[in-house]
Design a protein around this motif. Structure first.
Motif, PDB file in Angstrom:
ATOM      1  N   PRO A   8      35.921  48.609  43.624  1.00 26.58           N
ATOM      2  CA  PRO A   8      36.676  48.252  42.426  1.00 26.58           C
ATOM      3  C   PRO A   8      38.168  48.502  42.647  1.00 26.58           C
ATOM      4  O   PRO A   8      38.558  49.462  43.287  1.00 26.58           O
ATOM      5  CB  PRO A   8      36.111  49.164  41.338  1.00 26.58           C
ATOM      6  N   GLY A   9      38.967  47.604  42.125  1.00 20.10           N
ATOM      7  CA  GLY A   9      40.406  47.721  42.303  1.00 20.10           C
ATOM      8  C   GLY A   9      40.921  46.848  43.428  1.00 20.10           C
ATOM      9  O   GLY A   9      42.083  46.464  43.440  1.00 20.10           O
ATOM     10  N   SER A  10      40.061  46.526  44.394  1.00 16.17           N
ATOM     11  CA  SER A  10      40.508  45.661  45.489  1.00 16.17           C
ATOM     12  C   SER A  10      39.650  44.405  45.623  1.00 16.17           C
ATOM     13  O   SER A  10      40.123  43.381  46.090  1.00 16.17           O
ATOM     14  CB  SER A  10      40.516  46.421  46.813  1.00 16.17           C
ATOM     15  N   VAL A  11      38.397  44.482  45.209  1.00 20.95           N
ATOM     16  CA  VAL A  11      37.485  43.338  45.307  1.00 20.95           C
ATOM     17  C   VAL A  11      36.737  43.214  43.982  1.00 20.95           C
ATOM     18  O   VAL A  11      36.261  44.214  43.447  1.00 20.95           O
ATOM     19  CB  VAL A  11      36.475  43.529  46.473  1.00 20.95           C
ATOM     20  N   THR A  12      36.646  42.003  43.469  1.00 21.64           N
ATOM     21  CA  THR A  12      35.974  41.799  42.183  1.00 21.64           C
ATOM     22  C   THR A  12      34.513  41.410  42.334  1.00 21.64           C
ATOM     23  O   THR A  12      33.845  41.125  41.345  1.00 21.64           O
ATOM     24  CB  THR A  12      36.695  40.717  41.361  1.00 21.64           C
ATOM     25  N   GLU A  13      34.003  41.420  43.554  1.00 22.82           N
ATOM     26  CA  GLU A  13      32.609  41.041  43.793  1.00 22.82           C
ATOM     27  C   GLU A  13      31.657  42.084  43.194  1.00 22.82           C
ATOM     28  O   GLU A  13      31.725  43.261  43.511  1.00 22.82           O
ATOM     29  CB  GLU A  13      32.356  40.931  45.292  1.00 22.82           C
TER      30      GLU A  13
END
Length: 107
Positions: free
Chosen positions: A37-42
């Motif tokens: 979380p915070g860098s990738v929304t997957e």
């Protein structure tokens, strides 16, 4: 696998068959998680399911054309947890599901 406009439950059933060679009918969703979380929304969806020898439809191993070369291993939970401790299993998703099974005493 990617959802590709499929419901997560339907996608996991297709992935299980492609990668393990077993066709499953019932899946149980255990949780959803963002791995970074915070860098990738997957968002990842985690499921468990039972299977039986008669559910085998193929060899599994994934789709070669997509670069998949998956070795299917069937280990008792204790052996799988030792493999985590020994650094043999290092995939975070696999580790999360193994500990879920161990904590819930599903085996």
């Amino acid at each position: 696998g990617l959802l590709d406009n499929m419901a997560p439950e339907k996608r996991i059933k297709a992935e299980v068959e492609e990668e393990t060679g077993y066709q499953i009918d019932q899946v149980e969703k255990v949780f959803e998680a963002f791995m970074s979380p915070g860098s990738v929304t997957e968002k990842l969806y985690f499921y468990i399911a039972e299977y039986h020898a008669g559910d085998r439809t193929g060899a599994g191993g994934g789709i070669e054309a997509e670069g998949e070369d998956i070795e299917v291993l069937e280990w008792p939970i204790e052996q799988a947890l030792r493999a985590v401790d020994d650094g043999i299993i290092v995939d975070g998703k696999t580790i999360m599901l193994l500990y879920h099974v161990a904590l819930k005493k599903i085996v």
